[in-house]
Write an enzyme that holds these catalytic residues in place. Structure first.
Site: not given
Ligand SMILES: [Fe+2]
Ligand SMILES: [Fe+2]
Length: 333
Positions: A171, A200-201, A33, A204, A77, A115, A168, A118
């Site tokens: 977040t 995403d976090e 995305w 990660h 971020e 990252e 990670e 974000h």
């Protein structure tokens, strides 16, 4: 701090799997995305203004502390240059090896590129919302990058991977909670943005905690000592030096963190829960063949969640909202 050769050897051993790690934990550019997927399309003359109007109307429903937390999360971020340069400097990561650097430097670049989306997403949302004082947000961001951070990891890969595993997950929790709150205020588009970032976090977190897990397999004693050192030192948040323009370094952090506690977006209970999740994930109780020093480190870590629980029960968070330059109370309910 001088690094022992074993750490470098372990990093080289794991480096052979970087390709697999990237395939498993990250998503290729052309399929992942992008911020634009979740924001009003500025190329579309017919829909853009209506979409922005709607975004601004929905933004009016969100309360004061919510904006403070969203701003603080965004700035955290946006200070990504600090994190990338820090990780590039970790022992075993080398961007000067060969023409494109070693495998670890590739990992750091690929992680950074994910990252980077974000801050882009959240910054554009804040700008369009009309609810925050963007110039103050921008000044704080620039200050935070100027001020850097000190997370107590030095250049040690073991400590750094404990830190990134923790962070990670932290977040992931905070972005997920913000998403949930946005949804409660019927703000579906903001909820979607925060939810996708939280996703995403999580990937990660899975990556960094896997690195630590694999290090535990080959160098358990030193990994154990590094984990306990990080817990003893406490995981400081990346935005610990947060300040508003004209104020001293770090002066905004505590109030930002109080706002997050009041909202329940990130609390001292979350800190303890993350610690426990790491202990469980790395099966600290089952580690065998530890040195005396590492056994002591293990005892310390195993007892820590319960100890912190007792301390955190006595913590009192001020109920009063703090007035930030970022958000004008008069503008927001
Ligand atoms: Fe992020
Ligand atoms: Fe992250």
């Amino acid at each position: 701090m001088a690094i022992d050769n074993i750490r470098l050897e372990v990093m080289q051993l794991l480096e052979k799997k970087i390709g697999t790690f990237i395939d498993k934990f990250l998503i290729p550019v052309d399929t992942v995305w992008q911020p634009t997927d979740f924001l009003p399309n500025s190329q579309n003359e017919d829909t853009f203004f209506e979409e922005v109007r709607e975004l601004r109307e929905l933004a009016k429903e969100l309360p004061y502390d919510f904006w403070v937390v969203l701003v603080g999360d965004t700035i955290t971020e946006e200070a990504l240059p600090t994190y990338e340069s820090w990780l590039m400097d970790v022992e075993g990561v080398n961007q000067h090896e060969g023409s494109t650097g070693n495998g670890w430097s590739k990992w750091v670049r690929y992680w950074t590129s994910e990252e980077n989306r974000h801050g882009d997403t959240l910054n554009k949302y804040l700008y369009l919302s009309g609810r925050v004082n963007m110039i103050e947000v921008e000044r704080t961001t620039q200050h935070l990058i100027n001020d850097g951070f000190d997370i107590g990891t030095d250049r040690d890969p073991y400590k750094n991977f404990v830190y990134t595993s923790f962070q990670e997950l932290a977040t992931n929790i905070s972005h997920s909670r913000v998403a949930k709150m946005a949804k409660q205020y019927s703000n579906k588009s903001l909820a979607k943005m925060c939810k996708i970032i939280a996703g995403d976090e999580m990937r990660h977190y899975n990556a960094y905690s896997e690195f630590v897990k694999q290090i535990f397999e080959v160098d358990p004693s030193q990994m154990m000592v590094a984990f306990s050192d990080m817990m003893r030192h406490k995981i400081v948040m990346p935005a610990v030096f947060l300040r508003e323009s004209g104020n001293a370094i770090g002066t905004a952090f505590e109030e930002f963190s109080n706002a997050a506690q009041r909202l329940g977006v990130y609390t001292s209970q979350d800190y303890i829960d993350i610690m426990q999740r790491l202990i469980d994930k790395w099966e600290i109780d089952k580690l065998g063949g530890l040195t005396d020093e590492a056994e002591k480190a293990r005892d310390y870590v195993m007892r820590l969640p319960a100890r912190m629980q007792r301390i955190s029960e006595r913590l009192v968070i001020p109920e009063e909202e703090f007035e930030f330059k970022w958000v004008k109370p008069a503008l927001v309910k």
